[in-house]
Every structure is written in structure tokens, then in C-alpha cells.
Design an enzyme around this catalytic site. Structure first.
Site, PDB file in Angstrom:
ATOM      1  N   GLU A  35       0.816  -1.215   0.000  1.00  0.00           N
ATOM      2  CA  GLU A  35       0.000   0.000   0.000  1.00  0.00           C
ATOM      3  C   GLU A  35       0.852   1.268   0.000  1.00  0.00           C
ATOM      4  OE1 GLU A  35      -2.926   0.274  -0.784  1.00  0.00           O
ATOM      5  OE2 GLU A  35      -3.574  -1.805  -0.629  1.00  0.00           O
ATOM      6  N   GLN A  40       0.286   6.780  -5.375  1.00  0.00           N
ATOM      7  CA  GLN A  40       0.634   7.580  -6.555  1.00  0.00           C
ATOM      8  C   GLN A  40       1.529   6.825  -7.542  1.00  0.00           C
ATOM      9  OE1 GLN A  40      -0.478  11.331  -6.799  1.00  0.00           O
ATOM     10  NE2 GLN A  40      -1.883   9.854  -5.920  1.00  0.00           N
ATOM     11  N   GLY A  79      10.642   6.684  -6.580  1.00  0.00           N
ATOM     12  CA  GLY A  79      10.141   8.037  -6.376  1.00  0.00           C
ATOM     13  C   GLY A  79       9.500   8.262  -5.014  1.00  0.00           C
ATOM     14  N   TYR A  80       9.174   9.507  -4.726  1.00  0.00           N
ATOM     15  CA  TYR A  80       8.607   9.890  -3.433  1.00  0.00           C
ATOM     16  C   TYR A  80       9.329   9.168  -2.300  1.00  0.00           C
ATOM     17  CZ  TYR A  80       4.716  12.320  -5.675  1.00  0.00           C
ATOM     18  OH  TYR A  80       3.946  13.185  -6.398  1.00  0.00           O
ATOM     19  N   TYR A 118      -5.960   7.127   3.507  1.00  0.00           N
ATOM     20  CA  TYR A 118      -6.091   6.053   2.506  1.00  0.00           C
ATOM     21  C   TYR A 118      -5.454   4.763   2.997  1.00  0.00           C
ATOM     22  CZ  TYR A 118      -5.018   2.793  -1.068  1.00  0.00           C
ATOM     23  OH  TYR A 118      -4.903   1.603  -1.725  1.00  0.00           O
ATOM     24  N   ASP A 136      -9.273   6.944  -2.976  1.00  0.00           N
ATOM     25  CA  ASP A 136      -8.095   7.261  -3.777  1.00  0.00           C
ATOM     26  C   ASP A 136      -8.582   7.838  -5.111  1.00  0.00           C
ATOM     27  OD1 ASP A 136      -9.075   5.023  -5.136  1.00  0.00           O
ATOM     28  OD2 ASP A 136      -7.058   4.469  -5.790  1.00  0.00           O
ATOM     29  N   CYS A 190     -13.240   1.918 -15.567  1.00  0.00           N
ATOM     30  CA  CYS A 190     -13.693   3.295 -15.399  1.00  0.00           C
ATOM     31  C   CYS A 190     -12.476   4.216 -15.442  1.00  0.00           C
ATOM     32  CB  CYS A 190     -14.450   3.437 -14.080  1.00  0.00           C
ATOM     33  SG  CYS A 190     -15.365   4.992 -13.908  1.00  0.00           S
ATOM     34  N   CYS A 197     -17.489   1.522 -20.566  1.00  0.00           N
ATOM     35  CA  CYS A 197     -18.765   1.381 -19.846  1.00  0.00           C
ATOM     36  C   CYS A 197     -19.517   0.112 -20.223  1.00  0.00           C
ATOM     37  CB  CYS A 197     -19.630   2.620 -20.086  1.00  0.00           C
ATOM     38  SG  CYS A 197     -18.856   4.155 -19.533  1.00  0.00           S
ATOM     39  N   CYS A 200     -18.705  -2.493 -17.785  1.00  0.00           N
ATOM     40  CA  CYS A 200     -18.792  -2.115 -16.372  1.00  0.00           C
ATOM     41  C   CYS A 200     -19.970  -2.786 -15.667  1.00  0.00           C
ATOM     42  CB  CYS A 200     -18.939  -0.593 -16.251  1.00  0.00           C
ATOM     43  SG  CYS A 200     -19.117  -0.029 -14.543  1.00  0.00           S
ATOM     44  N   SER A 301       8.403  16.164  -9.692  1.00  0.00           N
ATOM     45  CA  SER A 301       6.967  16.323  -9.467  1.00  0.00           C
ATOM     46  C   SER A 301       6.510  17.762  -9.651  1.00  0.00           C
ATOM     47  CB  SER A 301       6.615  15.835  -8.063  1.00  0.00           C
ATOM     48  OG  SER A 301       7.484  16.419  -7.108  1.00  0.00           O
TER      49      SER A 301
END
Length: 365
Positions: A35, A40, A79-80, A118, A136, A190, A197, A200, A301
Site C-alpha cells: 500500500e 501515486q 520516487g517519493y 487512505y 483514492d 472506469c 462502460c 462495467c 513532481s
DNA sequence: GATTCGTGGCA
DNA sequence: TTGCCAAGAAT
């Protein structure tokens, strides 16, 4: 009908769900790691990092006992990087305070570094079967389309309405699968552009689909344009044929990663002058700038750069870590043991294709 | 509430 | 080429 939203969605999910590695474990630690990495970040990007990370740190205790550089080396390129630092810190907290077992209450798990609303909901629902709804980017897209919410999704009020809808829809019996199903639907059906659709499972009750407004829902106001900077960095070789690299401070952008010293080009200044000034400020040395080694473009970023790397020769002074955490002289072979951000990694990869003898002409005289 | 924080894929 | 976006959190 929204009263069958969860039922229809879960039936679809059981049939179509992707075979992801973190769906084959019930270990809260492994789910936690997934997680954090998925924040992102796309599933396909995360998969190899997740495998390598858990091979190196199979338990919370392994991660807690690891050193920072090893953790960041395994995060290199993802990243991050504060995610990696915070995960490492949080693992130490869990090892010390909870005997290595991730707590299972919203309050306690949210107090761990790097776990926000989240991640707390995701871990509690997937690993502990508790009915906390995740919100999210996927959930925002699915819910705003389904309920025809046309206001700017940047606003907190819209995000709160989305959360309230999700909390209303989530079933008590399989909340983890429900959360993953909404996100999976957002990621594969989606989608932001050209949603499918016709495939879906909840299209019959979807207002955006009924009114042909999936192209304008969700609405998001324009982002500000990000600046572009020119960067000059120096490659300095010592008499042992080693290169000088600098460790960025923990609390800075790209904190805990290494780089070649340098900095931003001021207006009215040549790139050579930038390198001379930056190395004077960062290392306390005077250098002569010789030929350019490489030039590359990179997007972070919130700004873009064109990075210019020059071979430099020290004229006077001995390098000191004036603005970095520490300095280090490393051979071409030793470079790869250190974590570098992407733009510097491009330079490293080029250098590793050089022969050590090729560095001789850039030695300090 | 607005900013800061990486990188890669895609139209 | 450019902008958008991705299983967000911290400040």
C-alpha cells in the site's frame, strides 16, 4: 441501482481481478508495504520493487534492523522517497512498540509515519477485514461518475461526499475485496479517458454513463504550470581515480540519496559559472571547468530541469560537506552501491560504461 | 486549503 | 512535445 452496487461489483471482481502478488498473502506487513509503494504509483511499476523489497526484508524486524542506505537503495527509482524513509521509521516503531505486529485500530495505525487516511483504510480492510472505505483517485472517479458529481474534485467537500458514498456502499462482510474492487474498476474499466462502460458491472446505475458525461466527470481544475530550471553539476576525480559524490540531507527533497554536487543556474550566469559557484558554496573549493560530459532533461513532481554535467578540476581547497550530509570518493564500481535519484542515475550509468583509465585525464593536478 | 514531494506511461 | 495522471502523506 445503488443497493446492488457492492453485489454487482464484487461478482465482477471475483471474475476479473488481476493476479497481483500482494493478493496472495494475508501478512499485514506485506500488505502494508504494497500500500505504501502503491501511493501515486502504478501497479506494474510496483511489482518488481515489492518482490525485491520483501526478499531483502521478509519481516518487520528485518526492515527495522536494516540501515537507511539499504532501504533507500531498494527504493531507488520508485520516487517519493519520503515513503521509504517513513516506512523504515514506522517499521522501527512497530518492532519496538508492538513487538513487530502492525496494530489493527484506525487510531494506532494512523499514528505511524507514512500512513494517512487512505493507507489506514486499505490496510485495515484488506489485512484485518474491517469496514473502512478507501478514497483514492480511482474511487473518486468511480463515485463521482456513478452519482453524477460535477464539482471540482480538488475541493474537500467533494472528497468528503465521495467518502460518505463509499462508506455507505462498503459491505461489512468483505470490505477488503470491495475496496480493491472499486480501485480495480477505476484502473481497468472506469478509466480517465475512454472508459469501457460496456464492460462495467455498475453501468446501469451510473449517472455519467446514462447522461453521456463520462468525458466531463470527474472535473478537475487546471494545474499550475511548473517551472523549468537549468542545473550545472561537476564531476571531480581524485588521484585514486575516484569520483566525488554528496549525500543529500534527510529532510530535503530526495533526502538520503546521493548526487554529483552542483545546483541551479542563476539568470545572467553561464553554466560554467554556475558550476564554479555551486562547488565553491557546496564544497568550499575552487575548480576549473573543462569539457561537458553529458546533458539531459528530467521532470520532477513540481519542476523540470535540464541538467548539464561538466568535468572539473580542483584548483585549490579540500572538499568539505558545507550543504550536504557527507561527501564520499567512490570508484566507478562503487557507484552502484549508492542510491541515486533518476537524473543522477543517468549520469552514473554513463560513467559505468567508461574505463577507469579514461578518468585519468580529469585527475586533480 | 495550498504546497511539496518522483517517476513512467500515455494520448 | 506537452500535460495529465497514478491504490497519497506531510506540512
Amino acid at each position: 441501482m445503488s443497493d446492488r452496487f457492492a453485489e454487482n461489483l464484487l461478482t465482477w471482481y471475483r471474475r476479473e481481478k488481476r493476479d497481483l502478488p500482494w493478493r496472495k498473502t494475508d501478512d499485514p506487513y506485506r500488505i502494508w508495504v504494497s500500500e505504501i509503494m502503491l501511493q501515486q504509483t502504478r501497479v506494474d511499476t510496483v511489482i518488481p520493487y515489492w518482490h525485491r523489497f520483501l526478499a531483502a526484508f521478509p519481516t518487520v524486524h528485518h526492515l527495522a534492523n536494516a540501515d537507511r542506505q539499504q532501504v533507500l537503495k531498494l527504493w531507488e527509482g520508485l520516487g517519493y522517497y519520503s515513503r521509504g524513509r517513513n516506512l523504515h521509521d514506522a517499521a522501527r516503531t512497530v518492532a519496538d512498540k508492538y513487538d513487530g505486529r502492525l496494530p489493527d485500530t484506525y487510531e494506532k495505525i494512523s499514528a505511524l509515519k507514512g500512513i494517512g487516511p487512505y493507507s489506514a483504510a486499505a490496510i485495515l480492510s484488506i489485512a484485518f477485514n474491517k469496514p473502512y472505505a478507501v478514497v483514492d483517485g480511482n474511487v473518486i472517479r468511480v463515485i463521482t461518475r456513478y452519482f453524477g458529481i460535477e464539482e471540482d474534485i480538488r475541493s474537500a467537500s467533494v472528497r468528503n461526499r465521495v467518502r460518505e458514498h463509499a462508506e455507505e456502499l462498503i459491505p461489512n462482510n468483505e470490505p477488503g475485496d470491495f475496496n480493491q474492487a472499486v480501485m480495480e474498476l477505476g484502473a481497468t474499466v472506469c478509466t480517465p479517458k475512454n472508459p469501457q462502460c460496456s464492460s462495467c458491472p455498475v453501468s446501469a446505475g451510473c449517472i455519467a454513463n446514462q447522461t453521456s458525461r463520462t468525458d466531463v466527470i470527474p472535473y478537475k481544475s487546471k494545474a499550475k504550470k511548473i517551472p523549468h530550471h537549468k542545473i550545472g553539476v561537476g564531476l571531480i576525480v581524485n588521484q585514486s581515480g575516484k569520483l566525488l559524490i554528496a549525500l543529500r540531507p534527510e529532510d530535503a527533497m530526495l533526502g538520503g540519496l546521493w548526487e554529483f554536487p552542483g545546483g541551479k543556474n542563476d539568470t545572467g550566469e553561464s553554466l560554467e559559472e554556475t558550476v564554479i559557484r555551486e562547488l565553491r558554496e557546496e564544497l568550499g573549493v575552487e575548480v576549473r571547468v573543462s569539457e561537458k560530459y553529458m546533458q539531459l532533461k528530467h521532470a520532477y513532481s513540481h519542476f523540470k530541469i535540464t541538467l548539464h554535467a561538466y568535468w572539473c578540476t580542483i584548483i585549490s581547497g579540500n572538499p568539505q560537506p558545507k550543504s550536504s550530509e557527507k561527501l564520499k570518493w567512490v570508484s566507478l564500481d562503487e557507484l552502484e552501491q549508492h542510491p541515486f535519484p533518476k537524473a543522477n542515475k543517468i549520469l552514473v550509468e554513463g560513467l559505468q560504461n567508461m574505463q577507469p583509465e579514461d578518468l585519468k585525464r580529469f585527475l586533480i593536478k
